[in-house]
Enzyme design. Sequence first.
Site, PDB file in Angstrom:
ATOM      1  CB  SER A  82      -4.215   1.062   3.881  1.00  0.00           C
ATOM      2  OG  SER A  82      -3.326   0.905   2.800  1.00  0.00           O
ATOM      3  CE  LYS A  94      -4.600   1.682  -0.504  1.00  0.00           C
ATOM      4  NZ  LYS A  94      -3.997   0.353  -0.404  1.00  0.00           N
ATOM      5  CB  SER A 143      -0.949   0.011   1.203  1.00  0.00           C
ATOM      6  OG  SER A 143      -2.007  -0.894   1.001  1.00  0.00           O
TER       7      SER A 143
END
Length: 404
Positions: free
Chosen positions: A143, A88, A85
């Site tokens: 997340s 991101k 993640s």
Amino acid sequence: MRESSRISRRAALGLTAAALPLSTATDASAVTVIGGERLARHGVQVRGATGVPKKLTARSWLVADWATGEVLASFNAHGRLAPASTLKMLFADTLLKKFDRTARYQVTDADLADIPAGSSLVGIKPGITYTVEQLWQGVFLRSGNDAVHVLAHMNGGVAKTVAEMQARAEDLQALDTHVVSPDGFDHKGQISSAYDLTLFARHGLRDADFRGYCGTRTADFPAGGKKTFQIQNTDRLLTGAWGLGTYDGLIGVKNGYTSHAGNTFTGAAVRGGRTLLVTVMHPAAGSNAVYEQAAALLDWGFGQGGSARAVGLLVDPLSEGGARPGPPPARKAPGSTATASGRASAKDSPWHLAEGAAGTFALLGAGAWALHRRRARTVASADRDVSEPAARDVRAKGGRRRKR
């Protein structure tokens, strides 16, 4: 972007054909040397400083000065690994300015239909209307892949968003990164590197919304009607969860975990008017190890790392005048705003990040910020300083991170 245009872009940056295919973390000969030749070497890279933590099990890590972009120390900086993640950060840097944070959007079933099974979720439900700000809180704090996919559909779909993220990565000169999905979930061929993730964080932190979201500890999230539930940031150094103390001065940025990637983390902290960035990928220990090793590297950077000379540089985006790296200038005194050419630039804005109330950050007039139009620099290939030997086979001791 067609493959021919990708090849021409890489050729312009001085890459060989060997660097074009996706490579593994151990394929050192195939990685790009964006940021400096030393960043592609094996072993710990450090100059002019001692005391780099020895008990590091991460497969890749990097410490850099946020204001100057100088890489203070690294290990396998361009090693290509699954990002989880932390990808991101690139998603946010690509889409954050596309939607007003007060805009409202009612989620549909189609928005949530393509979320990978086993994803981390913030709890978005079809039929509920969310503000853009709430969706970004779902991305940064929890997340949430459901929040990512809703924003991607608002942007015209997952495929369009992936293409824009890949184009953004290439503009940032993050050439180790290959985007397959916008959420960082495990997909074949989805890779990045400690160097690239640090680039994403450095550029993202220039934006006030990015800083505010990544530093928010808790938020109330819609549950339908007038009901809400609280969500907490999963960054353990920010919240002090799971037996870890908070890290003094931490200002984000993003953590990640998947079964394939293991734990990844990119963080930023400010102390004494200096802001440092750290990225740690795939430590061979428990779930707290990525935070403990990141904290140890930050401690070193704020301490003994103060005398370190650059082993590389976080380059500027191509769209902002980023160029192929050249020799580094002499280290400047704190507060200098001179560019690599030695001239002060009117476009350079001296400011540092400092933590403020409610998880946002004030801008302080201290230190030197040289992002805009600053010439990309790195260590000359003629540099032959001996690197400290790597010690990544030693396992980190778990269970300690005191509040400082």
